[in-house]
Design a protein around this motif. Structure first.
Motif, PDB file in Angstrom:
ATOM      1  N   ARG A 180       2.608  10.246  -3.179  1.00  0.00           N
ATOM      2  CA  ARG A 180       1.483  10.237  -2.250  1.00  0.00           C
ATOM      3  C   ARG A 180       0.471   9.216  -2.749  1.00  0.00           C
ATOM      4  O   ARG A 180       0.167   9.172  -3.943  1.00  0.00           O
TER       5      ARG A 180
ATOM      6  N   TRP B 212       2.589  -1.687  -1.728  1.00  0.00           N
ATOM      7  CA  TRP B 212       2.033  -0.440  -1.191  1.00  0.00           C
ATOM      8  C   TRP B 212       1.554  -0.593   0.247  1.00  0.00           C
ATOM      9  O   TRP B 212       1.206   0.389   0.886  1.00  0.00           O
TER      10      TRP B 212
ATOM     11  N   HIS C 248      -2.099   0.382   4.451  1.00  0.00           N
ATOM     12  CA  HIS C 248      -2.479   1.628   5.121  1.00  0.00           C
ATOM     13  C   HIS C 248      -1.479   2.729   4.803  1.00  0.00           C
ATOM     14  O   HIS C 248      -0.345   2.460   4.406  1.00  0.00           O
ATOM     15  N   GLY C 249      -1.912   3.946   5.017  1.00  0.00           N
ATOM     16  CA  GLY C 249      -1.031   5.100   4.888  1.00  0.00           C
ATOM     17  C   GLY C 249      -1.073   5.743   3.515  1.00  0.00           C
ATOM     18  O   GLY C 249      -1.539   5.147   2.550  1.00  0.00           O
ATOM     19  N   ASP C 250      -0.591   6.982   3.468  1.00  0.00           N
ATOM     20  CA  ASP C 250      -0.594   7.710   2.201  1.00  0.00           C
ATOM     21  C   ASP C 250       0.810   7.992   1.677  1.00  0.00           C
ATOM     22  O   ASP C 250       0.990   8.776   0.752  1.00  0.00           O
ATOM     23  N   THR C 251       1.801   7.327   2.281  1.00  0.00           N
ATOM     24  CA  THR C 251       3.173   7.442   1.781  1.00  0.00           C
ATOM     25  C   THR C 251       3.737   6.038   1.590  1.00  0.00           C
ATOM     26  O   THR C 251       3.159   5.053   2.039  1.00  0.00           O
ATOM     27  N   THR C 252       4.877   5.991   0.928  1.00  0.00           N
ATOM     28  CA  THR C 252       5.540   4.714   0.684  1.00  0.00           C
ATOM     29  C   THR C 252       7.047   4.879   0.880  1.00  0.00           C
ATOM     30  O   THR C 252       7.605   5.908   0.486  1.00  0.00           O
TER      31      THR C 252
ATOM     32  N   ARG D 102      -5.883   5.952  -1.554  1.00  0.00           N
ATOM     33  CA  ARG D 102      -6.437   4.600  -1.490  1.00  0.00           C
ATOM     34  C   ARG D 102      -7.963   4.619  -1.511  1.00  0.00           C
ATOM     35  O   ARG D 102      -8.580   5.513  -0.939  1.00  0.00           O
TER      36      ARG D 102
ATOM     37  N   LYS E  68     -11.368   3.704  -0.038  1.00  0.00           N
ATOM     38  CA  LYS E  68     -11.807   3.406   1.323  1.00  0.00           C
ATOM     39  C   LYS E  68     -12.747   2.211   1.345  1.00  0.00           C
ATOM     40  O   LYS E  68     -12.915   1.574   2.381  1.00  0.00           O
TER      41      LYS E  68
END
Length: 83
Positions: free
Chosen positions: A51, A37, A40-44, A54, A56
């Motif tokens: 979506r 995964w 960082h980020g909200d996509t893969t 994560r 924090k």
């Protein structure tokens, strides 16, 4: 699963199956997730319909659940899976 408009899950086989099926899936990840995964980020790149939500900070699931709740409410008010 094929009949669902949205799957909300943690990092399990369910997340991978839903992603492989091209289903809309929101996956909740811990602060330090599995390597695939990234950090960082909200996509893969693995699943374009997934979506990522994560943590924090380590162990703080309440904040993740609150973000999912807000996004789910917004999605439902926009028609959800009824489009």
């Amino acid at each position: 699963m094929s009949e669902l408009d949205l799957i909300i899950t943690v990092d399990t086989a369910v997340a991978h199956l839903a992603g492989a099926m091209g289903k809309r899936v929101w996956t909740l990840l811990p602060f330090v997730p599995d390597w695939r995964w990234g950090l960082h980020g909200d996509t893969t790149p693995w699943y374009p319909t997934m979506r990522l939500f994560r943590q924090k900070s380590a162990g703080d699931w309440e904040e993740v659940i609150e973000r999912v709740r807000a996004e789910l409410q917004a999605w439902a008010s926009e028609g959800g899976g009824n489009s």
